[in-house]
Scaffold this motif. Structure first.
Motif, PDB file in Angstrom:
ATOM      1  N   TRP A  45      -2.571  -1.575   1.061  1.00  0.00           N
ATOM      2  CA  TRP A  45      -2.305  -0.164   1.354  1.00  0.00           C
ATOM      3  C   TRP A  45      -2.093   0.041   2.846  1.00  0.00           C
ATOM      4  O   TRP A  45      -1.208   0.789   3.263  1.00  0.00           O
ATOM      5  N   LEU A  46      -2.898  -0.653   3.655  1.00  0.00           N
ATOM      6  CA  LEU A  46      -2.706  -0.592   5.104  1.00  0.00           C
ATOM      7  C   LEU A  46      -1.331  -1.118   5.476  1.00  0.00           C
ATOM      8  O   LEU A  46      -0.659  -0.562   6.359  1.00  0.00           O
ATOM      9  N   GLY A  47      -0.885  -2.191   4.812  1.00  0.00           N
ATOM     10  CA  GLY A  47       0.443  -2.727   5.095  1.00  0.00           C
ATOM     11  C   GLY A  47       1.543  -1.711   4.839  1.00  0.00           C
ATOM     12  O   GLY A  47       2.485  -1.577   5.628  1.00  0.00           O
ATOM     13  N   GLN A  48       1.424  -0.970   3.740  1.00  0.00           N
ATOM     14  CA  GLN A  48       2.428   0.050   3.448  1.00  0.00           C
ATOM     15  C   GLN A  48       2.399   1.181   4.473  1.00  0.00           C
ATOM     16  O   GLN A  48       3.449   1.705   4.864  1.00  0.00           O
ATOM     17  N   LEU A  49       1.197   1.559   4.925  1.00  0.00           N
ATOM     18  CA  LEU A  49       1.101   2.584   5.971  1.00  0.00           C
ATOM     19  C   LEU A  49       1.734   2.110   7.272  1.00  0.00           C
ATOM     20  O   LEU A  49       2.411   2.884   7.967  1.00  0.00           O
ATOM     21  N   LEU A  50       1.518   0.839   7.610  1.00  0.00           N
ATOM     22  CA  LEU A  50       2.102   0.296   8.840  1.00  0.00           C
ATOM     23  C   LEU A  50       3.627   0.272   8.751  1.00  0.00           C
ATOM     24  O   LEU A  50       4.316   0.541   9.739  1.00  0.00           O
TER      25      LEU A  50
END
Length: 321
Positions: free
Chosen positions: A147-152
């Motif tokens: 999920w953090l990857g998608q936000l980044l």
């Protein structure tokens, strides 16, 4: 030390064997048939499907398949990929470099920054800076990697356009020399940070707790009373004696970083082993799945072994048994 290492190796070997057997049985009893995926929508006759199962050894009892698999693994043969139609070992070796680059970068960044933040938080214990570091650490530890990857990607690739969203290098290939290295770093930044954040916050918390315990020890007070500089007290005495639990948590998480790279590599299109594992699961490519799980398990066992040895070297008071 030699006897200590030998005992740890003798403990690790049966553990690794048990993990290999368990991985094989879990995959063998998983619902689904890889042959149907290989054939696809083509209306193949039952005789052809039976012939395919016979060629791949899937028509034999599970215990016979397990025996053949263990024998091949002992001889360095990890089988043949159902989907890629090539040896599993070459398929993994082609992806190993990208995964090692990503995981080692993430682990190194998490270790260096996490230890530094943990030391700063311990030196400012009870103050706003310490509270801010702990609050950010709690948030970072609870955010899932994918999920953090998608936000980044939304923030830095789509929104700001600073970094690429997916890939390993530009489609046309990296430029030669230093320019190409910088181009490649642009592709590495986001996945490495997404993979490292959870472990960075964990290392920060462990370092802070270990430093707080050490900073109240009598020898730290004696060192300051003798006029030692603050840098010598913190790095030379406190951090050195607080390093054992920090080293333990870093070594313990090596396998988790390697296993956790699967989702991160998938999100960022990183051509590593984690993405290969994701693809092999969707295709029920059992030989590839087993080989990757074996590699992850062996990495965890070896990392724990090295951690025990380093812990024993740093602190000879560790039990010798």
């Amino acid at each position: 030390m030699a006897a200590f290492i030998l005992r740890r190796v003798l403990h690790a070997l049966p553990l690794l064997l048990a993990v290999v057997v368990l991985n094989f049985l879990l995959i063998a009893f998983t619902p689904g048939d890889p042959i149907t995926l290989l054939v696809g929508d083509f209306p193949a006759p039952p005789e052809y499907l039976a012939q395919m199962r016979s060629e791949y050894g899937l028509d034999q009892p599970v215990w016979v398949q397990l025996g053949h698999y263990l024998w091949k693994v002992l001889h360095g043969d990890f089988g043949y990929s159902f989907a890629a139609q090539q040896p599993v070992s070459s398929l993994i070796l082609d992806r190993l470099g990208a995964t090692l680059e990503l995981t080692l970068t993430a682990l190194l960044f998490a270790s260096v920054v996490g230890i530094a933040l943990g030391v700063i938080a311990a030196m400012r214990a009870g103050k706003p800076l310490d509270g801010g570091i702990q609050a950010l650490g709690s948030i970072g530890y609870s955010v899932p990697d994918f999920w953090l990857g998608q936000l980044l990607i939304l923030a830095f690739a789509i929104g700001l356009g600073w970094l690429p969203s997916q890939g390993y290098n530009p489609i046309r290939g990296a430029a030669p020399g230093w320019e190409g290295f910088v181009q490649h770093l642009h592709y590495l930044v986001l996945p490495a940070f997404a993979l490292s954040l959870r472990y960075l916050t964990l290392i920060t918390r462990i370092t802070r707790a270990a430093m707080l315990e050490v900073l109240h020890a009598d020898y730290i007070l004696a060192s300051r009373a003798r006029g030692a500089g603050e840098w010598t007290v913190i790095v030379g005495h406190a951090l050195r004696n607080a390093g054992a639990p920090v080293l333990t948590v870093i070594g313990y998480n090596v396998g988790f970083v390697l296993a956790g790279s699967a989702l991160v590599e998938t999100v960022f299109g990183w051509p590593g082993i984690g993405r290969l594992l994701y693809e092999s699961i969707s295709k029920r490519d059992y030989p590839v799945m087993l080989a990757i799980l074996l590699m992850v398990s062996a990495t965890v066992v070896v990392a724990n072994l090295l951690t025990d040895v380093l812990h024993r070297w740093l602190d000879p008071r560790v039990e010798r048994a």
